[in-house]
Design an enzyme around this catalytic site. Structure first.
Site, PDB file in Angstrom:
ATOM      1  N   LYS A   1      24.049  22.722  53.975  1.00 16.17           N
ATOM      2  CA  LYS A   1      24.106  22.833  52.505  1.00 16.17           C
ATOM      3  C   LYS A   1      22.927  22.108  51.876  1.00 16.17           C
ATOM      4  CE  LYS A   1      26.046  23.651  48.435  1.00 16.17           C
ATOM      5  NZ  LYS A   1      25.680  22.588  47.538  1.00 16.17           N
TER       6      LYS A   1
ATOM      7  N   GLU B   1      16.866  26.268  47.264  1.00 15.83           N
ATOM      8  CA  GLU B   1      17.191  26.573  45.867  1.00 15.83           C
ATOM      9  C   GLU B   1      16.194  25.906  44.919  1.00 15.83           C
ATOM     10  OE1 GLU B   1      20.497  24.454  43.350  1.00 15.83           O
ATOM     11  OE2 GLU B   1      21.429  25.921  44.696  1.00 15.83           O
TER      12      GLU B   1
END
Length: 293
Positions: free
Chosen positions: A164, A171
């Site tokens: 993650k 991102e």
């Protein structure tokens, strides 16, 4: 299946609802009396049948450590704790050792989906021993999007949050690229409708993405982002990604530059950071700062 869920904020509250919609029993605890199901962690644990599963969705660091410590004193051998927040993977290894000494299993789950997860589902990256992960599969299946994708048992303890972390680093870089392109388009006189240029990219181009869709949504709300201050926070994962890259001698120039750009945004009102702030608000409900009038 029964599940205890600690932390009923923007993500936790929606996760409770999605799991319940799948037919499972969720007992939620939050310090906010308006949303909690029980008044204490002890009451939550008492309401679950053994072997218990308790999912933690609180801020990383001291808050998570405090909850894990308290659960370590309330749970019994054979129970399982899941950390679904954005903890550093090294904390996962520590928590697994601490709970494992008491016979309590530990699973780390990187969760992505933001405020849209209730309807769209959550991407789940999970780390832990197979027997502990298998116990959680009904909950993972309830949370993940429809279809074959959106869930992975990434590896041993820490692998979920490490995955993650890298996801969030990517991102950062993707948002930075959209923001830089937007600023350049806004700067030149020849392009008179930047919002519609962005909208034209949503179909048929190699850069179409959900982030692009959210950028268009943000521009529909505030065409030139005049209402926003060009200031963007970082939530930690970007820094950890760069640190891990240094530790492993892996070059990450784009992700590193995007992190440093956020630092620069705190020194002056950056047009690029207006787009970053708008995107973070769109997909995660993160707070934004209004432009000074």
């Amino acid at each position: 299946m029964q599940l205890g869920l600690i932390g009923l904020g923007k993500m936790g509250g929606n996760m409770r609802e999605r799991i319940r919609r799948a037919g499972h029993t969720v007992i939620g605890y939050d310090r906010n009396p308006d949303v909690t199901d029980v008044s204490s962690l002890a009451e939550l644990v008492e309401g679950l049948q053994a072997p218990r599963v308790v999912w933690v969705m609180v801020p990383a660091g001291a808050a998570t450590q405090s909850v894990v410590d308290e659960l370590g004193g309330l749970l019994e051998a054979g129970d399982t704790v899941v950390d679904g927040g954005n903890s550093r993977w090294t904390d996962d290894e520590k928590h697994a050792r601490e709970l494992g000494a008491k016979g309590i299993g530990f699973v780390d789950a990187g969760v992505s989906g933001g405020v849209w997860g209730l309807e769209n589902g959550y991407a789940l990256m999970v780390g832990g021993e197979q027997e502990h992960v298998d116990r959680l599969r009904p909950v993972f299946d309830a949370l993940k999007p429809e279809g074959p994708y959106g869930y992975v048992h990434a590896g041993k303890v820490g692998a979920g949050h490490f995955s993650k972390m890298v996801h969030n680093g990517i991102e950062y870089a993707m948002m930075q690229a959209y923001a830089e392109g937007w600023e350049l388009l806004e700067k030149v006189d020849s392009v008179t409708d930047v919002r519609e240029v962005f909208r034209s990219w949503q179909e048929g181009t190699v850069i179409r993405s959900w982030l692009l869709d959210l950028a268009v949504d943000a521009l529909d709300e505030d065409e030139h982002l005049d209402k926003l201050r060009g200031y963007a926070q970082d939530s930690g994962e970007g820094r950890w990604t760069v640190e891990a890259a240094i530790d492993n001698a892996v070059p990450l120039p784009a992700i590193t530059a995007s992190l440093f750009a956020r630092f620069a945004s705190r020194q002056e009102d950056s047009p690029q950071m207006k787009m970053i702030a708008a995107l973070r608000n769109q997909f995660g409900g993160h707070a934004v700062e209004s432009a000074k009038q």
